[in-house]
Design a protein around this motif. Structure first.
Motif, PDB file in Angstrom:
ATOM      1  N   ILE A 284      37.366 -25.598  28.383  1.00  0.00           N
ATOM      2  CA  ILE A 284      36.303 -25.563  27.370  1.00  0.00           C
ATOM      3  C   ILE A 284      35.022 -26.174  27.934  1.00  0.00           C
ATOM      4  O   ILE A 284      33.913 -25.778  27.587  1.00  0.00           O
ATOM      5  CB  ILE A 284      36.768 -26.306  26.111  1.00  0.00           C
ATOM      6  N   SER A 285      35.180 -27.109  28.829  1.00  0.00           N
ATOM      7  CA  SER A 285      34.017 -27.776  29.409  1.00  0.00           C
ATOM      8  C   SER A 285      33.304 -26.937  30.458  1.00  0.00           C
ATOM      9  O   SER A 285      32.126 -27.155  30.734  1.00  0.00           O
ATOM     10  CB  SER A 285      34.451 -29.107  30.045  1.00  0.00           C
ATOM     11  N   THR A 286      34.016 -25.984  31.048  1.00  0.00           N
ATOM     12  CA  THR A 286      33.430 -25.250  32.182  1.00  0.00           C
ATOM     13  C   THR A 286      33.167 -23.783  31.904  1.00  0.00           C
ATOM     14  O   THR A 286      32.439 -23.138  32.659  1.00  0.00           O
ATOM     15  CB  THR A 286      34.346 -25.344  33.416  1.00  0.00           C
ATOM     16  N   ILE A 287      33.724 -23.246  30.842  1.00  0.00           N
ATOM     17  CA  ILE A 287      33.688 -21.792  30.653  1.00  0.00           C
ATOM     18  C   ILE A 287      32.271 -21.278  30.459  1.00  0.00           C
ATOM     19  O   ILE A 287      31.997 -20.103  30.675  1.00  0.00           O
ATOM     20  CB  ILE A 287      34.611 -21.363  29.503  1.00  0.00           C
ATOM     21  N   LYS A 288      31.342 -22.122  30.054  1.00  0.00           N
ATOM     22  CA  LYS A 288      29.960 -21.684  29.864  1.00  0.00           C
ATOM     23  C   LYS A 288      29.095 -21.926  31.096  1.00  0.00           C
ATOM     24  O   LYS A 288      27.910 -21.610  31.092  1.00  0.00           O
ATOM     25  CB  LYS A 288      29.347 -22.412  28.661  1.00  0.00           C
ATOM     26  N   SER A 289      29.696 -22.476  32.143  1.00  0.00           N
ATOM     27  CA  SER A 289      28.941 -22.791  33.354  1.00  0.00           C
ATOM     28  C   SER A 289      29.107 -21.701  34.399  1.00  0.00           C
ATOM     29  O   SER A 289      30.224 -21.371  34.799  1.00  0.00           O
ATOM     30  CB  SER A 289      29.422 -24.116  33.939  1.00  0.00           C
ATOM     31  N   GLN A 290      28.015 -21.176  34.891  1.00  0.00           N
ATOM     32  CA  GLN A 290      28.094 -20.124  35.904  1.00  0.00           C
ATOM     33  C   GLN A 290      28.763 -20.633  37.176  1.00  0.00           C
ATOM     34  O   GLN A 290      29.357 -19.849  37.918  1.00  0.00           O
ATOM     35  CB  GLN A 290      26.706 -19.582  36.220  1.00  0.00           C
ATOM     36  N   HIS A 291      28.692 -21.918  37.416  1.00  0.00           N
ATOM     37  CA  HIS A 291      29.264 -22.484  38.640  1.00  0.00           C
ATOM     38  C   HIS A 291      30.788 -22.475  38.617  1.00  0.00           C
ATOM     39  O   HIS A 291      31.424 -22.653  39.657  1.00  0.00           O
ATOM     40  CB  HIS A 291      28.747 -23.906  38.837  1.00  0.00           C
ATOM     41  N   ALA A 292      31.367 -22.262  37.456  1.00  0.00           N
ATOM     42  CA  ALA A 292      32.825 -22.242  37.343  1.00  0.00           C
ATOM     43  C   ALA A 292      33.421 -20.889  37.688  1.00  0.00           C
ATOM     44  O   ALA A 292      34.633 -20.762  37.836  1.00  0.00           O
ATOM     45  CB  ALA A 292      33.240 -22.647  35.928  1.00  0.00           C
ATOM     46  N   TYR A 293      32.595 -19.884  37.825  1.00  0.00           N
ATOM     47  CA  TYR A 293      33.073 -18.521  38.064  1.00  0.00           C
ATOM     48  C   TYR A 293      32.990 -18.187  39.551  1.00  0.00           C
ATOM     49  O   TYR A 293      31.942 -18.359  40.184  1.00  0.00           O
ATOM     50  CB  TYR A 293      32.251 -17.522  37.262  1.00  0.00           C
ATOM     51  N   ALA A 294      34.083 -17.680  40.087  1.00  0.00           N
ATOM     52  CA  ALA A 294      34.146 -17.410  41.524  1.00  0.00           C
ATOM     53  C   ALA A 294      33.690 -16.000  41.890  1.00  0.00           C
ATOM     54  O   ALA A 294      33.284 -15.764  43.029  1.00  0.00           O
ATOM     55  CB  ALA A 294      35.580 -17.612  42.015  1.00  0.00           C
ATOM     56  N   TYR A 295      33.791 -15.080  40.939  1.00  0.00           N
ATOM     57  CA  TYR A 295      33.515 -13.675  41.265  1.00  0.00           C
ATOM     58  C   TYR A 295      32.476 -13.110  40.297  1.00  0.00           C
ATOM     59  O   TYR A 295      32.530 -13.373  39.094  1.00  0.00           O
ATOM     60  CB  TYR A 295      34.807 -12.862  41.193  1.00  0.00           C
ATOM     61  N   TRP A 296      31.580 -12.278  40.859  1.00  0.00           N
ATOM     62  CA  TRP A 296      30.468 -11.744  40.077  1.00  0.00           C
ATOM     63  C   TRP A 296      30.304 -10.254  40.315  1.00  0.00           C
ATOM     64  O   TRP A 296      30.516  -9.759  41.432  1.00  0.00           O
ATOM     65  CB  TRP A 296      29.174 -12.457  40.470  1.00  0.00           C
ATOM     66  N   GLY A 297      29.917  -9.571  39.244  1.00  0.00           N
ATOM     67  CA  GLY A 297      29.561  -8.178  39.367  1.00  0.00           C
ATOM     68  C   GLY A 297      28.114  -8.036  39.819  1.00  0.00           C
ATOM     69  O   GLY A 297      27.387  -9.020  39.964  1.00  0.00           O
ATOM     70  N   GLN A 298      27.681  -6.798  39.978  1.00  0.00           N
ATOM     71  CA  GLN A 298      26.368  -6.521  40.529  1.00  0.00           C
ATOM     72  C   GLN A 298      25.254  -6.579  39.491  1.00  0.00           C
ATOM     73  O   GLN A 298      24.088  -6.601  39.867  1.00  0.00           O
ATOM     74  CB  GLN A 298      26.352  -5.130  41.202  1.00  0.00           C
ATOM     75  N   GLY A 299      25.589  -6.624  38.235  1.00  0.00           N
ATOM     76  CA  GLY A 299      24.572  -6.679  37.196  1.00  0.00           C
ATOM     77  C   GLY A 299      24.200  -5.306  36.679  1.00  0.00           C
ATOM     78  O   GLY A 299      24.203  -4.315  37.416  1.00  0.00           O
ATOM     79  N   THR A 300      23.869  -5.266  35.399  1.00  0.00           N
ATOM     80  CA  THR A 300      23.406  -4.031  34.780  1.00  0.00           C
ATOM     81  C   THR A 300      22.208  -4.374  33.911  1.00  0.00           C
ATOM     82  O   THR A 300      22.220  -5.365  33.167  1.00  0.00           O
ATOM     83  CB  THR A 300      24.531  -3.352  33.966  1.00  0.00           C
ATOM     84  N   LEU A 301      21.157  -3.586  34.010  1.00  0.00           N
ATOM     85  CA  LEU A 301      19.898  -3.893  33.344  1.00  0.00           C
ATOM     86  C   LEU A 301      19.899  -3.405  31.898  1.00  0.00           C
ATOM     87  O   LEU A 301      20.204  -2.236  31.627  1.00  0.00           O
ATOM     88  CB  LEU A 301      18.740  -3.251  34.105  1.00  0.00           C
ATOM     89  N   VAL A 302      19.544  -4.302  31.012  1.00  0.00           N
ATOM     90  CA  VAL A 302      19.356  -3.973  29.599  1.00  0.00           C
ATOM     91  C   VAL A 302      17.892  -4.199  29.262  1.00  0.00           C
ATOM     92  O   VAL A 302      17.368  -5.300  29.453  1.00  0.00           O
ATOM     93  CB  VAL A 302      20.257  -4.845  28.703  1.00  0.00           C
ATOM     94  N   THR A 303      17.248  -3.166  28.776  1.00  0.00           N
ATOM     95  CA  THR A 303      15.839  -3.253  28.398  1.00  0.00           C
ATOM     96  C   THR A 303      15.713  -2.901  26.923  1.00  0.00           C
ATOM     97  O   THR A 303      16.122  -1.815  26.511  1.00  0.00           O
ATOM     98  CB  THR A 303      14.974  -2.305  29.231  1.00  0.00           C
TER      99      THR A 303
END
Length: 125
Positions: A103-122
């Motif tokens: 619960i303490s880390t789930i909102k922190s980006q530093h806790a996540y090891a893997y990332w997708g490439q991103g998708t743009l929302v406009t």
């Protein structure tokens, strides 16, 4: 581990979009999943997260009540349903995967090891 985000696009204010993030992994790891976003000129920020097992969900205050995160573990896919979109929601949205988040880390980006490439929302006003 690979994450493939999709579903972004251009939408008018008040409209809806559904983002998807497909996770592929050679291991049987069970990933907790998060969505983050980065608007132009701003730092990346937490949007929503969901645990693998109990599927408890968490949201930032700015999207609570408008966005819904869900997952289909059989399909290794996590979704972000975005409703009542505002121009302030314009950003590149990233999905991320991590293990054993708390619960303490789930909102922190530093806790996540893997990332997708991103998708743009406009969102146009």
């Amino acid at each position: 581990v690979q994450l493939q985000a999709s579903g972004g696009g251009l939408v008018q204010a008040g409209g809806s979009l559904r983002l998807s993030c497909a996770v592929s992994s050679r291991s049987s790891a069970r990933f907790d999943m998060g969505w983050f976003r980065q608007a132009p000129g701003k730092e990346r920020e937490f949007v929503a997260a969901i645990y693998w097992g109990v599927k408890s969900t968490y949201y930032s205050d700015s999207v609570k009540g408008r966005f819904t995160i869900s997952r289909d573990n059989a399909k290794n896919t996590v979704y972000l349903e975005m409703n009542s979109l505002k121009s302030a929601d314009t950003a590149v949205y990233y999905c991320a995967a991590g293990t054993s988040l708390t619960i303490s880390t789930i909102k922190s980006q530093h806790a996540y090891a893997y990332w997708g490439q991103g998708t743009l929302v406009t969102v146009s006003s």
